[in-house]
Design an enzyme around this catalytic site. Structure first.
Site, PDB file in Angstrom:
ATOM      1  N   MET A 152      21.661  21.991  13.763  1.00 31.62           N
ATOM      2  CA  MET A 152      20.271  21.794  13.367  1.00 31.62           C
ATOM      3  C   MET A 152      20.169  21.111  12.007  1.00 31.62           C
ATOM      4  SD  MET A 152      17.156  22.013  14.190  1.00 31.62           S
ATOM      5  CE  MET A 152      17.216  23.086  15.626  1.00 31.62           C
ATOM      6  N   CYS A 153      21.104  21.427  11.094  1.00 32.96           N
ATOM      7  CA  CYS A 153      21.040  20.806   9.774  1.00 32.96           C
ATOM      8  C   CYS A 153      21.225  19.297   9.870  1.00 32.96           C
ATOM      9  CB  CYS A 153      22.089  21.416   8.848  1.00 32.96           C
ATOM     10  SG  CYS A 153      23.786  21.281   9.454  1.00 32.96           S
ATOM     11  N   THR A 154      22.099  18.860  10.780  1.00 29.66           N
ATOM     12  CA  THR A 154      22.322  17.424  10.976  1.00 29.66           C
ATOM     13  C   THR A 154      21.090  16.775  11.579  1.00 29.66           C
ATOM     14  OG1 THR A 154      24.692  17.769  11.300  1.00 29.66           O
ATOM     15  CG2 THR A 154      23.766  15.707  12.120  1.00 29.66           C
TER      16      THR A 154
END
Length: 462
Positions: free
Chosen positions: A236-238
């Site tokens: 999700m961070c990417t």
């Protein structure tokens, strides 16, 4: 004659020629069998050879069993399923059932050759059955526009062989569990007559595999669950802060923008088969990609990411379907020794096949008939047990429901498929196993969408 009448004229001419051939060759009345029709099959069944089964005795009975009695179930009428149905029908199998829960999409037409543009939107199973019943004389294909979970054990018990052309691991695991549940044991000895062989095929791009499963005797789906690759997910961070691929942009729109903006109304879920929904995702993905100077977002890629489409190549489907149909023929006639028991196919760089024997796991949760041993500290929380059931490579459950017998009563510790029960049992996730009243040696019964059976676990405290 108008162009629209030309195909009809050709069809009538073919029917006339077929009728003439049956009359000349000594047709068999209304049975649809003309002289010489099954010569290609008789060569395998009415004479011996260096590769026949050691116990095989050439006769006409095997062909008659094939034509009149043998009942085969095909699960899936997609790219692999269409090839399977065609192969089986032309090999002499006349009692065929097919299950598929999908409808025909335009994107299917390039390789799923039993369908035509006029069939778009109709159930795959029904159209495939109509096509084969019309094209192959005396073939009886019965369609089921359903999920495999809609049928009980009585339905599956009627078939001599089941062959799968699925794109879902969950569905594979479910039918595997169903066939294992049909097995009968007398004093711990398996009754061979209760075995319904399962032939499973799968393809992805230029790669494929086929396997023969004799439930209770050879490795089942659960025995080799680690062979199936996990679904590709992006961190999700990417996705949110550092997108680098077109897929990252599409996933961002699917997972974050759609729920936030709800472009088609409150509570309307994303439908991968709705062109308007895909178009909206596509346009928003292009906008996000332009912000990060990312190229390659296309409508087709958008649809593939949203629907988790597995790349398909018609030639790979043809090869794997041929292998599966051959194994069905070998088992149905007992003329040849079946595959032992797993074949892999790779057509990326040249042509490569490899066959090996997948081995049964002594502690397989599906076919071992033994409770699974799990070890936890008494202070471990129920959430840790739930995480183990879903993350373990050998289990990979999706939404496990956990029950146990406490003080003589069957108690649900956690169940997430029913909202009201999930809300009531959610507090148990933060409780320790000791607080829940579980003891060393306690048996836990776990139900999941991946199997029709309840899996038993024996809890051991460390």
């Amino acid at each position: 004659m108008a162009d629209g009448e030309e195909p009809e004229k050709k069809r009538r001419r073919i029917e006339e020629l077929l009728a003439e051939k049956m009359a000349v060759d000594g047709g068999c009345g209304d049975t649809g069998d003309w002289e010489g029709r099954w010569n290609h099959v008789k060569k395998f069944l009415e004479r011996s050879g260096p590769f026949t089964h050691p116990d095989f005795e050439p006769s006409t009975e095997s062909l008659q069993f094939l034509l009149d009695t043998c009942k085969v179930l095909v699960i899936g009428a997609g790219g692999l399923g269409c090839e399977l149905l065609k192969n089986l029908a032309l090999s002499g199998f006349r009692q065929i059932h097919v299950i598929d829960m999908d409808t025909i999409d335009v994107s299917n037409l390039n390789r799923q050759f039993l369908f035509r543009p006029k069939d778009v939107g109709r159930p795959k199973a029904e159209v495939a059955a109509e096509f084969l019943n019309d094209r192959v004389p005396n073939c009886n294909v019965v369609p089921h526009f359903n999920k495999i979970q809609d049928f009980n054990d009585t339905f599956y018990r009627q078939f001599h062989i089941i062959v799968c052309g699925l794109d879902s691991i969950i569905a594979r695991r479910w039918i595997n569990g169903m066939l294992i549940s049909l097995l009968n044991y007398e004093d711990g000895v398996l009754d061979p007559s209760s075995i319904v062989p399962l032939i499973d095929g799968g393809t992805e791009g230029f790669k494929g595999n086929a396997r023969v499963i004799l439930p209770g005797m050879t490795a089942c789906i659960e025995c080799t669950l680690e062979l199936y690759p996990p679904q590709v997910n992006f961190p999700m961070c990417t996705i949110a802060s550092m997108p680098r691929l077109p897929e990252h942009c599409i996933e961002y729109v699917r997972m974050l923008q759609w729920p936030k903006e709800q472009p088609f109304g409150d509570g309307v879920p994303l439908d991968g088969d709705d062109p308007e929904h895909i178009q909206w995702i596509f346009q928003k993905s292009i906008e996000r990609a332009s912000q990060y100077n990312i190229r390659g977002v296309t409508y087709r890629l958008t649809q593939g990411v949203v629907k988790r489409i597995i790349p398909a190549v018609a030639s790979t489907n043809a090869v794997i379907a041929a292998v599966c149909a051959t194994e069905v023929f070998k088992i149905a006639t007992s003329a040849y020794i079946p595959l032992n028991n797993y074949l892999v196919f790779n057509d990326v760089d040249g042509l490569y096949t490899y066959t090996f024997e997948a081995e049964r796991k002594e502690n397989c949760p599906a076919c071992s008939q033994l409770p699974q041993n799990i070890q936890f500290s008494p202070s471990a929380k129920l959430q840790e047990v739930l995480d183990y059931l879903t993350n373990s490579a050998s289990l990979q459950m999706k939404s496990p429901a956990i029950t146990a017998t406490l003080e003589g009563k069957n108690r649900t510790l956690y169940l997430q498929s029913v909202t009201s029960i999930e809300e009531r049992t959610r507090p148990n996730l933060s409780k320790t196993l000791k607080e829940l009243g579980l003891v060393d040696g306690q048996e836990l019964a776990v139900a999941d969408v991946t199997t029709p059976q309840t899996v038993l676990f024996k809890l051991h405290f460390t």
